[in-house]
Design an enzyme around this catalytic site. Structure first.
Site, PDB file in Angstrom:
ATOM      1  N   CYS A 106       0.860  -1.174   0.000  1.00  0.00           N
ATOM      2  CA  CYS A 106       0.000   0.000   0.000  1.00  0.00           C
ATOM      3  C   CYS A 106       0.900   1.228   0.000  1.00  0.00           C
ATOM      4  O   CYS A 106       1.864   1.270   0.763  1.00  0.00           O
ATOM      5  CB  CYS A 106      -0.891  -0.016   1.242  1.00  0.00           C
ATOM      6  SG  CYS A 106      -2.017   1.388   1.331  1.00  0.00           S
ATOM      7  N   HIS A 148      -8.963  -3.775  -2.513  1.00  0.00           N
ATOM      8  CA  HIS A 148      -8.066  -3.023  -1.622  1.00  0.00           C
ATOM      9  C   HIS A 148      -8.434  -1.531  -1.631  1.00  0.00           C
ATOM     10  O   HIS A 148      -8.556  -0.911  -0.572  1.00  0.00           O
ATOM     11  CB  HIS A 148      -6.611  -3.242  -2.073  1.00  0.00           C
ATOM     12  CG  HIS A 148      -5.589  -2.467  -1.314  1.00  0.00           C
ATOM     13  ND1 HIS A 148      -4.630  -3.074  -0.521  1.00  0.00           N
ATOM     14  CD2 HIS A 148      -5.358  -1.134  -1.214  1.00  0.00           C
ATOM     15  CE1 HIS A 148      -3.863  -2.140   0.031  1.00  0.00           C
ATOM     16  NE2 HIS A 148      -4.279  -0.955  -0.388  1.00  0.00           N
ATOM     17  N   GLU A 149      -8.625  -0.972  -2.837  1.00  0.00           N
ATOM     18  CA  GLU A 149      -8.951   0.461  -2.936  1.00  0.00           C
ATOM     19  C   GLU A 149     -10.326   0.751  -2.363  1.00  0.00           C
ATOM     20  O   GLU A 149     -10.527   1.756  -1.686  1.00  0.00           O
ATOM     21  CB  GLU A 149      -8.863   0.948  -4.396  1.00  0.00           C
ATOM     22  CG  GLU A 149      -7.491   0.857  -5.023  1.00  0.00           C
ATOM     23  CD  GLU A 149      -6.374   1.390  -4.141  1.00  0.00           C
ATOM     24  OE1 GLU A 149      -6.592   2.373  -3.412  1.00  0.00           O
ATOM     25  OE2 GLU A 149      -5.276   0.813  -4.168  1.00  0.00           O
ATOM     26  N   HIS A 152     -10.212   1.288   1.245  1.00  0.00           N
ATOM     27  CA  HIS A 152      -9.774   2.650   1.604  1.00  0.00           C
ATOM     28  C   HIS A 152     -10.955   3.610   1.652  1.00  0.00           C
ATOM     29  O   HIS A 152     -11.022   4.480   2.515  1.00  0.00           O
ATOM     30  CB  HIS A 152      -8.784   3.189   0.566  1.00  0.00           C
ATOM     31  CG  HIS A 152      -7.363   2.781   0.780  1.00  0.00           C
ATOM     32  ND1 HIS A 152      -6.638   3.153   1.898  1.00  0.00           N
ATOM     33  CD2 HIS A 152      -6.509   2.064   0.015  1.00  0.00           C
ATOM     34  CE1 HIS A 152      -5.400   2.675   1.797  1.00  0.00           C
ATOM     35  NE2 HIS A 152      -5.300   1.993   0.671  1.00  0.00           N
TER      36      HIS A 152
HETATM   37 ZN    ZN Z   1      -3.688   1.004  -0.047  1.00  0.00          ZN
END
Ligand code: ZN
Length: 188
Positions: A106, A148-149, A152
């Site tokens: 990340c 993953h995004e 966020h």
């Molecule tokens: Zn990340």
């Protein structure tokens, strides 16, 4: 505008992103700047939180990676590269399939890598940078990057999904990064 990628310890990384009602010129400018920052950092994905904006927006481009991806639009296989560069505004995800392990890093956690378990596929519906609705399914690295995004955008970080052992192993680096970021924020 050159954007700075914030590191773990910055409070914006824990904020849930607000929906983007319309793709204004400002939003388009932010998307362009996010792509620039992501390419500069050699990342495959970047969320708005990572550049200090708590919004439902991320950018992705997996073309620089050798890790395989596949994709489908309307049930037909497509070259994942044809979907790139990909901006996802207000994405809605439906992950599916078996849980699989894969390496993740990340940009907000430099030099920290860990295997993370996630569903292998994901169905995505979002607006793109042009305000058009995009719908597709993805597997492989593209699926992983999108999941993953999207985490966020909800204030969730990959360290939250590490196994207890991995989290323990990386604890010194994670704590040091957190302290360093807090110290920098105090100085400002
Ligand atoms: Zn990340």
């Amino acid at each position: 505008m050159a954007l700075h990628v914030v590191k773990y310890g910055h409070p914006v990384l824990r904020q849930k992103g607000a929906a983007i009602p319309t793709i204004t010129p400002e939003v388009r400018g932010l998307i362009e700047a996010m792509f620039e920052a992501m390419y500069a950092a050699k990342g495959v994905g970047l969320a708005a939180q990572q550049v200090g904006h708590a919004l439902q927006l991320c950018v992705i481009d997996i073309r620089g990676s050798e890790r395989p991806s596949t994709a489908e639009v309307d049930g037909h296989p497509v070259d994942p590269s044809s979907l790139m560069p990909l901006a996802l505004v207000n994405p809605k995800l439906k992950p599916f399939g078996a849980e699989v392990d894969g390496a993740e890093g990340c940009l907000s956690f430099p030099e920290i890598y860990s295997d993370i378990t996630r569903p292998e596929g994901v169905e995505v519906e979002a607006l793109n940078q042009h305000g058009q609705t995009v719908r597709f399914k993805a597997w492989g690295l593209l699926s992983r990057a999108i999941q993953h995004e999207n985490d966020h955008l909800n204030g969730i970080l990959f360290i939250d999904r590490m196994t207890q052992d991995d989290r323990k192993e990386h604890k010194p680096e994670i704590d040091a990064l957190h302290a360093e970021t807090k110290a920098k924020l105090k100085k400002k």
